[in-house]
Scaffold this motif. Structure first.
Motif, PDB file in Angstrom:
ATOM      1  N   CYS A  51      -1.028   6.449   0.931  1.00  0.00           N
ATOM      2  CA  CYS A  51      -1.860   5.686   1.681  1.00  0.00           C
ATOM      3  C   CYS A  51      -2.255   5.944   3.122  1.00  0.00           C
ATOM      4  O   CYS A  51      -1.268   6.366   3.925  1.00  0.00           O
ATOM      5  CB  CYS A  51      -1.408   4.228   1.754  1.00  0.00           C
ATOM      6  SG  CYS A  51      -1.000   3.579   0.045  1.00  0.00           S
ATOM      7  N   PRO A  52      -3.773   6.147   3.380  1.00  0.00           N
ATOM      8  CA  PRO A  52      -3.957   6.522   4.787  1.00  0.00           C
ATOM      9  C   PRO A  52      -3.671   5.334   5.792  1.00  0.00           C
ATOM     10  O   PRO A  52      -3.432   4.198   5.531  1.00  0.00           O
ATOM     11  CB  PRO A  52      -5.544   6.684   4.819  1.00  0.00           C
ATOM     12  CG  PRO A  52      -5.733   5.818   3.545  1.00  0.00           C
ATOM     13  CD  PRO A  52      -4.756   5.721   2.572  1.00  0.00           C
ATOM     14  N   LYS A  53      -3.281   5.915   7.032  1.00  0.00           N
ATOM     15  CA  LYS A  53      -2.687   4.749   8.266  1.00  0.00           C
ATOM     16  C   LYS A  53      -4.159   4.177   8.454  1.00  0.00           C
ATOM     17  O   LYS A  53      -5.157   4.760   8.507  1.00  0.00           O
ATOM     18  CB  LYS A  53      -2.127   5.628   9.079  1.00  0.00           C
ATOM     19  CG  LYS A  53      -0.763   6.149   8.767  1.00  0.00           C
ATOM     20  CD  LYS A  53      -0.118   6.878   9.965  1.00  0.00           C
ATOM     21  CE  LYS A  53       1.265   7.428   9.836  1.00  0.00           C
ATOM     22  NZ  LYS A  53       1.922   7.660   8.587  1.00  0.00           N
ATOM     23  N   GLY A  54      -3.767   2.923   8.780  1.00  0.00           N
ATOM     24  CA  GLY A  54      -4.960   2.109   9.596  1.00  0.00           C
ATOM     25  C   GLY A  54      -5.973   1.484   8.466  1.00  0.00           C
ATOM     26  O   GLY A  54      -6.874   0.747   8.932  1.00  0.00           O
ATOM     27  N   LYS A 106       1.540  -7.176   1.326  1.00  0.00           N
ATOM     28  CA  LYS A 106       2.440  -5.796   1.382  1.00  0.00           C
ATOM     29  C   LYS A 106       1.668  -4.747   0.797  1.00  0.00           C
ATOM     30  O   LYS A 106       1.273  -4.833  -0.546  1.00  0.00           O
ATOM     31  CB  LYS A 106       3.801  -5.992   0.797  1.00  0.00           C
ATOM     32  CG  LYS A 106       4.641  -4.478   0.980  1.00  0.00           C
ATOM     33  CD  LYS A 106       5.974  -4.829   0.323  1.00  0.00           C
ATOM     34  CE  LYS A 106       6.607  -3.512   0.608  1.00  0.00           C
ATOM     35  NZ  LYS A 106       7.722  -3.141  -0.327  1.00  0.00           N
ATOM     36  N   ARG A 107       1.279  -3.649   1.338  1.00  0.00           N
ATOM     37  CA  ARG A 107       0.718  -2.542   0.621  1.00  0.00           C
ATOM     38  C   ARG A 107       1.665  -2.028  -0.412  1.00  0.00           C
ATOM     39  O   ARG A 107       2.667  -1.490  -0.102  1.00  0.00           O
ATOM     40  CB  ARG A 107       0.656  -1.308   1.683  1.00  0.00           C
ATOM     41  CG  ARG A 107      -0.138  -0.127   1.105  1.00  0.00           C
ATOM     42  CD  ARG A 107      -1.696  -0.126   0.754  1.00  0.00           C
ATOM     43  NE  ARG A 107      -2.293  -0.705   1.587  1.00  0.00           N
ATOM     44  CZ  ARG A 107      -3.332  -0.838   2.721  1.00  0.00           C
ATOM     45  NH1 ARG A 107      -2.897   0.305   3.375  1.00  0.00           N
ATOM     46  NH2 ARG A 107      -3.740  -2.010   3.339  1.00  0.00           N
ATOM     47  N   THR A 108       0.936  -1.915  -1.672  1.00  0.00           N
ATOM     48  CA  THR A 108       1.817  -1.459  -2.766  1.00  0.00           C
ATOM     49  C   THR A 108       1.314  -0.076  -3.403  1.00  0.00           C
ATOM     50  O   THR A 108       2.045   0.906  -3.769  1.00  0.00           O
ATOM     51  CB  THR A 108       1.734  -2.388  -4.026  1.00  0.00           C
ATOM     52  OG1 THR A 108       0.305  -2.565  -4.444  1.00  0.00           O
ATOM     53  CG2 THR A 108       2.175  -3.743  -3.852  1.00  0.00           C
ATOM     54  N   HIS A 109      -0.068   0.089  -3.117  1.00  0.00           N
ATOM     55  CA  HIS A 109      -0.583   1.348  -3.196  1.00  0.00           C
ATOM     56  C   HIS A 109      -1.921   1.597  -2.976  1.00  0.00           C
ATOM     57  O   HIS A 109      -2.788   0.639  -2.278  1.00  0.00           O
ATOM     58  CB  HIS A 109      -0.556   1.837  -4.904  1.00  0.00           C
ATOM     59  CG  HIS A 109      -1.430   1.033  -5.524  1.00  0.00           C
ATOM     60  ND1 HIS A 109      -1.137  -0.318  -6.104  1.00  0.00           N
ATOM     61  CD2 HIS A 109      -2.697   1.028  -6.123  1.00  0.00           C
ATOM     62  CE1 HIS A 109      -2.005  -0.923  -6.808  1.00  0.00           C
ATOM     63  NE2 HIS A 109      -2.796  -0.004  -6.764  1.00  0.00           N
ATOM     64  N   CYS A 110      -2.515   2.819  -3.021  1.00  0.00           N
ATOM     65  CA  CYS A 110      -3.824   3.272  -2.773  1.00  0.00           C
ATOM     66  C   CYS A 110      -4.397   4.028  -3.765  1.00  0.00           C
ATOM     67  O   CYS A 110      -3.553   4.501  -4.495  1.00  0.00           O
ATOM     68  CB  CYS A 110      -3.892   4.124  -1.348  1.00  0.00           C
ATOM     69  SG  CYS A 110      -3.447   3.031   0.111  1.00  0.00           S
ATOM     70  N   GLY A 111      -5.405   4.769  -3.600  1.00  0.00           N
ATOM     71  CA  GLY A 111      -6.106   5.746  -4.616  1.00  0.00           C
ATOM     72  C   GLY A 111      -7.588   5.707  -4.483  1.00  0.00           C
ATOM     73  O   GLY A 111      -8.105   5.707  -3.516  1.00  0.00           O
ATOM     74  N   ILE A 112      -7.940   6.240  -5.664  1.00  0.00           N
ATOM     75  CA  ILE A 112      -9.399   6.379  -5.878  1.00  0.00           C
ATOM     76  C   ILE A 112      -9.896   5.268  -6.979  1.00  0.00           C
ATOM     77  O   ILE A 112      -9.327   5.008  -8.020  1.00  0.00           O
ATOM     78  CB  ILE A 112      -9.901   7.639  -6.534  1.00  0.00           C
ATOM     79  CG1 ILE A 112      -9.448   8.926  -5.193  1.00  0.00           C
ATOM     80  CG2 ILE A 112     -11.331   7.856  -6.802  1.00  0.00           C
ATOM     81  CD1 ILE A 112     -10.365   8.560  -3.811  1.00  0.00           C
ATOM     82  N   ILE A 141     -13.968   0.865 -15.279  1.00  0.00           N
ATOM     83  CA  ILE A 141     -13.269   1.259 -14.064  1.00  0.00           C
ATOM     84  C   ILE A 141     -12.023   2.296 -14.103  1.00  0.00           C
ATOM     85  O   ILE A 141     -11.418   1.899 -15.155  1.00  0.00           O
ATOM     86  CB  ILE A 141     -12.869  -0.018 -13.096  1.00  0.00           C
ATOM     87  CG1 ILE A 141     -13.958  -1.038 -12.710  1.00  0.00           C
ATOM     88  CG2 ILE A 141     -12.186   0.625 -11.790  1.00  0.00           C
ATOM     89  CD1 ILE A 141     -13.212  -2.269 -12.262  1.00  0.00           C
ATOM     90  N   GLN A 142     -12.143   3.342 -13.613  1.00  0.00           N
ATOM     91  CA  GLN A 142     -10.936   4.125 -13.647  1.00  0.00           C
ATOM     92  C   GLN A 142     -10.387   4.132 -12.385  1.00  0.00           C
ATOM     93  O   GLN A 142     -11.201   4.276 -11.305  1.00  0.00           O
ATOM     94  CB  GLN A 142     -11.212   5.326 -13.720  1.00  0.00           C
ATOM     95  CG  GLN A 142     -11.969   5.568 -15.450  1.00  0.00           C
ATOM     96  CD  GLN A 142     -12.288   7.120 -15.676  1.00  0.00           C
ATOM     97  OE1 GLN A 142     -13.080   7.681 -15.337  1.00  0.00           O
ATOM     98  NE2 GLN A 142     -11.645   7.605 -17.088  1.00  0.00           N
ATOM     99  N   TYR A 143      -9.108   4.201 -12.161  1.00  0.00           N
ATOM    100  CA  TYR A 143      -8.602   4.317 -10.818  1.00  0.00           C
ATOM    101  C   TYR A 143      -7.204   5.044 -10.829  1.00  0.00           C
ATOM    102  O   TYR A 143      -6.523   5.148 -11.904  1.00  0.00           O
ATOM    103  CB  TYR A 143      -8.484   2.657 -10.187  1.00  0.00           C
ATOM    104  CG  TYR A 143      -7.378   1.940 -11.037  1.00  0.00           C
ATOM    105  CD1 TYR A 143      -6.161   1.546 -10.546  1.00  0.00           C
ATOM    106  CD2 TYR A 143      -8.046   1.260 -12.016  1.00  0.00           C
ATOM    107  CE1 TYR A 143      -5.422   0.737 -11.245  1.00  0.00           C
ATOM    108  CE2 TYR A 143      -7.332   0.391 -12.644  1.00  0.00           C
ATOM    109  CZ  TYR A 143      -6.121   0.152 -12.344  1.00  0.00           C
ATOM    110  OH  TYR A 143      -5.080  -0.868 -12.909  1.00  0.00           O
ATOM    111  N   THR A 144      -6.865   5.440  -9.636  1.00  0.00           N
ATOM    112  CA  THR A 144      -5.370   5.942  -9.420  1.00  0.00           C
ATOM    113  C   THR A 144      -4.596   5.114  -8.745  1.00  0.00           C
ATOM    114  O   THR A 144      -5.107   4.423  -7.998  1.00  0.00           O
ATOM    115  CB  THR A 144      -5.490   7.548  -8.914  1.00  0.00           C
ATOM    116  OG1 THR A 144      -6.049   7.168  -7.373  1.00  0.00           O
ATOM    117  CG2 THR A 144      -6.436   8.468  -9.455  1.00  0.00           C
TER     118      THR A 144
END
Length: 154
Positions: A150-153, A118-124, A141-144
Protein backbone atom coordinates in the motif's frame (compact mmCIF):
# COMPACT_ATOMS: atom_id res chain seq x y z
CA UNK A 1 10.93 14.69 -50.91
CA UNK A 2 8.43 14.53 -48.08
CA UNK A 3 9.08 16.55 -44.97
CA UNK A 4 9.95 14.79 -41.71
CA UNK A 5 6.80 16.20 -40.18
CA UNK A 6 4.50 14.65 -42.76
CA UNK A 7 6.34 11.31 -42.57
CA UNK A 8 6.07 11.27 -38.77
CA UNK A 9 2.38 12.13 -38.97
CA UNK A 10 1.80 9.31 -41.48
CA UNK A 11 3.72 6.87 -39.28
CA UNK A 12 1.69 7.89 -36.24
CA UNK A 13 -1.53 7.18 -38.13
CA UNK A 14 -0.29 3.70 -39.04
CA UNK A 15 0.58 2.75 -35.47
CA UNK A 16 -2.43 1.26 -33.76
CA UNK A 17 -3.11 2.79 -30.36
CA UNK A 18 -5.90 2.04 -27.92
CA UNK A 19 -8.92 4.23 -28.39
CA UNK A 20 -9.37 6.71 -25.56
CA UNK A 21 -12.71 8.45 -25.42
CA UNK A 22 -12.54 12.09 -26.41
CA UNK A 23 -16.08 13.01 -25.36
CA UNK A 24 -17.98 12.65 -22.11
CA UNK A 25 -17.81 8.83 -22.23
CA UNK A 26 -14.94 8.78 -19.73
CA UNK A 27 -17.02 10.75 -17.23
CA UNK A 28 -20.00 8.43 -17.73
CA UNK A 29 -17.81 5.35 -17.36
CA UNK A 30 -16.14 6.64 -14.20
CA UNK A 31 -19.56 7.60 -12.82
CA UNK A 32 -20.63 3.93 -13.13
CA UNK A 33 -17.43 2.81 -11.37
CA UNK A 34 -17.94 5.45 -8.66
CA UNK A 35 -21.52 4.32 -8.12
CA UNK A 36 -20.46 0.67 -7.93
CA UNK A 37 -17.96 1.55 -5.19
CA UNK A 38 -20.49 3.78 -3.43
CA UNK A 39 -22.83 0.79 -3.31
CA UNK A 40 -20.04 -1.34 -1.87
CA UNK A 41 -19.01 1.28 0.67
CA UNK A 42 -22.62 1.87 1.74
CA UNK A 43 -23.44 -1.85 1.57
CA UNK A 44 -26.33 -1.02 -0.74
CA UNK A 45 -27.11 -3.72 -3.32
CA UNK A 46 -29.60 -1.50 -5.15
CA UNK A 47 -26.88 1.05 -6.00
CA UNK A 48 -24.59 -1.70 -7.30
CA UNK A 49 -27.39 -3.37 -9.27
CA UNK A 50 -28.25 -0.08 -10.98
CA UNK A 51 -24.79 0.17 -12.58
CA UNK A 52 -23.92 -3.49 -13.16
CA UNK A 53 -25.14 -6.68 -14.76
CA UNK A 54 -26.33 -9.50 -12.52
CA UNK A 55 -24.24 -11.92 -14.59
CA UNK A 56 -21.04 -9.99 -13.81
CA UNK A 57 -18.06 -11.77 -12.36
CA UNK A 58 -15.60 -10.75 -9.62
CA UNK A 59 -12.15 -12.34 -9.76
CA UNK A 60 -9.53 -11.69 -7.09
CA UNK A 61 -5.88 -12.65 -7.01
CA UNK A 62 -3.73 -12.80 -3.87
CA UNK A 63 -0.70 -14.59 -2.53
CA UNK A 64 -1.36 -16.33 0.79
CA UNK A 65 1.39 -18.33 2.51
CA UNK A 66 3.40 -18.31 -0.70
CA UNK A 67 0.57 -19.68 -2.86
CA UNK A 68 -1.67 -18.03 -5.42
CA UNK A 69 -5.29 -17.83 -4.37
CA UNK A 70 -7.82 -16.96 -7.06
CA UNK A 71 -11.41 -16.43 -6.01
CA UNK A 72 -14.33 -16.09 -8.44
CA UNK A 73 -17.88 -15.14 -7.60
CA UNK A 74 -20.81 -13.59 -9.40
CA UNK A 75 -22.20 -10.15 -8.76
CA UNK A 76 -25.45 -11.90 -7.84
CA UNK A 77 -23.65 -13.79 -5.03
CA UNK A 78 -22.18 -10.57 -3.65
CA UNK A 79 -25.45 -8.66 -3.96
CA UNK A 80 -27.24 -11.36 -1.96
CA UNK A 81 -24.89 -10.93 1.02
CA UNK A 82 -23.54 -7.39 0.88
CA UNK A 83 -26.15 -6.06 3.32
CA UNK A 84 -25.16 -8.61 5.96
CA UNK A 85 -22.68 -7.85 8.71
CA UNK A 86 -21.77 -4.74 10.58
CA UNK A 87 -18.31 -3.98 9.17
CA UNK A 88 -17.73 -0.69 7.39
CA UNK A 89 -16.02 -0.71 4.00
CA UNK A 90 -14.07 2.07 2.35
CA UNK A 91 -12.62 1.39 -1.08
CA UNK A 92 -11.15 4.26 -3.09
CA UNK A 93 -9.22 4.36 -6.34
CA UNK A 94 -6.98 6.93 -7.98
CA UNK A 95 -5.34 7.81 -11.30
CA UNK A 96 -7.65 5.69 -13.44
CA UNK A 97 -6.78 4.79 -17.01
CA UNK A 98 -9.89 4.53 -19.17
CA UNK A 99 -9.85 2.74 -22.52
CA UNK A 100 -12.89 2.78 -24.78
CA UNK A 101 -13.76 1.29 -28.12
CA UNK A 102 -17.35 1.50 -29.20
CA UNK A 103 -19.54 0.10 -26.45
CA UNK A 104 -16.73 -1.58 -24.48
CA UNK A 105 -14.60 0.10 -21.82
CA UNK A 106 -11.94 -0.84 -19.30
CA UNK A 107 -10.92 1.13 -16.22
CA UNK A 108 -7.56 0.25 -14.63
CA UNK A 109 -6.69 1.93 -11.33
CA UNK A 110 -4.79 1.48 -8.11
CA UNK A 111 -7.02 1.22 -5.05
CA UNK A 112 -6.99 0.87 -1.29
CA UNK A 113 -9.45 -0.97 0.94
CA UNK A 114 -10.20 -0.26 4.59
CA UNK A 115 -12.29 -2.47 6.87
CA UNK A 116 -13.65 -0.80 10.01
CA UNK A 117 -11.24 2.09 9.50
CA UNK A 118 -8.13 -0.09 9.17
CA UNK A 119 -6.25 -0.55 5.90
CA UNK A 120 -6.37 -4.24 4.99
CA UNK A 121 -4.94 -4.14 1.48
CA UNK A 122 -4.35 -2.26 -1.75
CA UNK A 123 -3.92 -3.36 -5.32
CA UNK A 124 -5.15 -2.92 -8.86
CA UNK A 125 -8.82 -2.79 -9.84
CA UNK A 126 -9.79 -3.58 -13.42
CA UNK A 127 -13.41 -2.76 -14.23
CA UNK A 128 -14.90 -4.06 -17.48
CA UNK A 129 -17.93 -2.17 -18.74
CA UNK A 130 -20.37 -2.31 -21.65
CA UNK A 131 -22.76 0.33 -22.86
CA UNK A 132 -26.13 -1.38 -22.61
CA UNK A 133 -29.27 0.44 -23.69
CA UNK A 134 -27.40 3.75 -23.50
CA UNK A 135 -25.89 3.26 -20.01
CA UNK A 136 -22.42 2.07 -18.97
CA UNK A 137 -22.77 -1.11 -16.89
CA UNK A 138 -20.02 -2.89 -14.98
CA UNK A 139 -19.86 -6.43 -16.37
CA UNK A 140 -16.83 -7.72 -14.52
CA UNK A 141 -14.10 -6.80 -12.06
CA UNK A 142 -10.66 -8.28 -11.56
CA UNK A 143 -8.48 -7.14 -8.70
CA UNK A 144 -5.33 -7.92 -6.80
CA UNK A 145 -5.20 -8.14 -3.01
CA UNK A 146 -1.85 -6.80 -1.81
CA UNK A 147 -1.68 -6.35 1.97
CA UNK A 148 1.98 -5.32 1.96
CA UNK A 149 2.03 -3.03 -1.07
CA UNK A 150 0.00 0.00 0.00
CA UNK A 151 1.35 3.42 -0.94
CA UNK A 152 1.76 5.92 1.85
CA UNK A 153 -0.76 8.75 2.01
CA UNK A 154 -3.56 6.97 0.20
Amino acid sequence: MKSWTSMLAAAALCLGTPAVAQDDSNAQILHSVDEFLRGLNERDPAVIAAVSTEEGLLVSHRIREGREVIRMRSFAEDLATIGEGEETFREVYWDPTVLVRGNIAVVWAEYSFDLDGKRTHCGIDVFNLMKIEGAWKVTGIQYTVEPDNCPKGR
